[in-house]
Write an enzyme that holds these catalytic residues in place. Structure first.
Site, PDB file in Angstrom:
ATOM      1  N   ARG A  77       0.801  -1.223   0.000  1.00 19.02           N
ATOM      2  CA  ARG A  77       0.000   0.000   0.000  1.00 19.02           C
ATOM      3  C   ARG A  77       0.841   1.283   0.000  1.00 19.02           C
ATOM      4  O   ARG A  77       0.348   2.346  -0.351  1.00 19.02           O
ATOM      5  CB  ARG A  77      -0.917  -0.026   1.228  1.00 19.02           C
ATOM      6  CG  ARG A  77      -1.823   1.170   1.384  1.00 19.02           C
ATOM      7  CD  ARG A  77      -2.793   0.973   2.535  1.00 19.02           C
ATOM      8  NE  ARG A  77      -3.400   2.231   2.932  1.00 19.02           N
ATOM      9  CZ  ARG A  77      -4.391   2.822   2.281  1.00 19.02           C
ATOM     10  NH1 ARG A  77      -4.873   2.266   1.193  1.00 19.02           N
ATOM     11  NH2 ARG A  77      -4.889   3.965   2.725  1.00 19.02           N
ATOM     12  N   TYR A  78       2.099   1.198   0.395  1.00 17.44           N
ATOM     13  CA  TYR A  78       2.905   2.407   0.528  1.00 17.44           C
ATOM     14  C   TYR A  78       3.060   3.115  -0.814  1.00 17.44           C
ATOM     15  O   TYR A  78       3.517   2.537  -1.799  1.00 17.44           O
ATOM     16  CB  TYR A  78       4.289   2.076   1.093  1.00 17.44           C
ATOM     17  CG  TYR A  78       4.280   1.601   2.534  1.00 17.44           C
ATOM     18  CD1 TYR A  78       3.178   1.775   3.367  1.00 17.44           C
ATOM     19  CD2 TYR A  78       5.398   0.977   3.076  1.00 17.44           C
ATOM     20  CE1 TYR A  78       3.180   1.339   4.681  1.00 17.44           C
ATOM     21  CE2 TYR A  78       5.417   0.532   4.398  1.00 17.44           C
ATOM     22  CZ  TYR A  78       4.296   0.718   5.186  1.00 17.44           C
ATOM     23  OH  TYR A  78       4.303   0.282   6.490  1.00 17.44           O
ATOM     24  N   THR A  79       2.700   4.394  -0.813  1.00 17.23           N
ATOM     25  CA  THR A  79       2.753   5.267  -1.999  1.00 17.23           C
ATOM     26  C   THR A  79       2.234   4.559  -3.256  1.00 17.23           C
ATOM     27  O   THR A  79       2.840   4.609  -4.319  1.00 17.23           O
ATOM     28  CB  THR A  79       4.170   5.829  -2.250  1.00 17.23           C
ATOM     29  OG1 THR A  79       5.122   4.756  -2.308  1.00 17.23           O
ATOM     30  CG2 THR A  79       4.586   6.787  -1.165  1.00 17.23           C
ATOM     31  N   GLY A 136       2.072   1.537  -4.167  1.00 19.72           N
ATOM     32  CA  GLY A 136       2.880   0.458  -4.725  1.00 19.72           C
ATOM     33  C   GLY A 136       4.244   0.898  -5.219  1.00 19.72           C
ATOM     34  O   GLY A 136       5.110   0.069  -5.489  1.00 19.72           O
TER      35      GLY A 136
END
Length: 318
Positions: free
Chosen positions: A61-63, A65
């Protein structure tokens, strides 16, 4: 760098690990905005590996992908030197199966993460929270299958309360499934909630703790002493700034110990936390190489029992 086993597993991880949550676009498709450009992120990752850090933590989920993509490119050619830890659970789209830990979502997202990371296996695959709508056995059977397929080496969890982790360990035990070897909680001198239940459980069951926010969102660096710096965590999150205000007296004690030992407040707080029971590694979030240099200075020595006691008393209410 110092290395310890991740809980009772045979996997050895660096005492300090690198978090990649803020690497990438300021306007991602989903997840929190990034703060570090891909170019600077790559330099930080490679410098961290050069300093002996082998545990690199990210999430699907971070940025949107992009953090996984940046990490995959940065470690190309040295994949065997690093432990890649990523996560699944958070919302990555608008569809009904675009979040959680159903078998459907896990199996789809592991393929997406593998592709973005440019690798054929994930060292540590972590449940990024509790899915209250999916039976634990369904999720754990999916994780077990991924280990049997060779796509995942170990599994862990993040943000699990002690009772849910206990239940997950029991489900794995009675069904002879792979079990969580680690848990990732928020733990620092200004957030010691895990000491009541989760930490004793980890000690008893041999679960390694990989900590996020080990310097309290920057509070334990002392940078909030006079004001809230623009662009800081406290600037974006008022709750952090308010906690910093309440912790001023305790942070003053921390700074006094740092001055006495010729260390920085961040180094003192990190050294205290990595030597706590069941702690395997503390994740540092950095946006500049200077921060990396500072945090790595927390390894290779240990606070005296007296200094540890002083910190324990100063931050007792937290």
């Amino acid at each position: 760098m110092e290395y310890v086993r991740l809980g009772k597993s045979g996997l050895k991880v660096s005492r300090i690990s690198l978090g990649c949550w803020n690497f990438g676009s300021p306007t991602p498709r989903w997840g929190k905005p990034g703060k570090v450009t891909p170019e600077d992120s790559t330099r930080i990752i490679q410098a961290a590996v050069d300093k002996g850090i082998n545990l690199l933590d990210t999430a699907n989920r971070y940025t949107g992908g992009e953090a996984e993509e940046i990490l995959g490119r940065a470690v190309r050619g040295m994949r065997d030197k690093v432990i890649i830890a990523t996560k699944v659970h958070g919302e990555v789209g608008s569809g009904p199966n675009d979040k959680g830990q159903s078998r459907q979502h896990i199996m789809r997202e592991v393929e997406s993460s593998l592709k973005r990371l440019g690798t054929d296996y994930i060292d540590l695959y972590q449940a990024h929270g509790v899915d209250w709508e999916t039976p634990l056995e369904e999720s754990l059977r999916a994780y077990d299958d991924l280990i049997r397929q060779g796509k995942v080496r170990y599994i862990g969890c993040s943000n699990f309360p002690a009772w849910v982790l206990t239940k997950a360990l029991w489900v794995s035990d009675v069904n002879k499934l792979a079990s969580f070897v680690s848990v990732q909680p928020n733990y620092s001198l200004v957030n010691r909630t895990v000491e009541k239940e989760l930490q004793p459980l980890c000690v008893d069951q041999g679960i390694g703790m990989i900590l996020y926010s080990p310097i309290g969102g920057g509070i334990l660096t002392g940078k909030y002493e006079n004001a809230v710096p623009e662009g800081s965590r406290g600037y974006d999150e008022p709750g952090v700034a308010e906690k910093a205000r309440k912790a001023q007296a305790a942070v003053a004690q921390l700074k006094a110990i740092a001055n006495e030992l010729g260390k920085t407040p961040a180094q003192i707080s990190l050294n205290w936390i990595i030597h706590r029971p069941a702690v395997s590694s503390a994740i540092m979030g950095v946006s500049r190489l200077e921060q990396l240099e500072d945090n790595v200075g927390a390894v290779g020595w240990k606070l005296s029992d007296e200094h540890a006691r002083q910190l324990d008393e100063a931050f007792a209410e937290w």
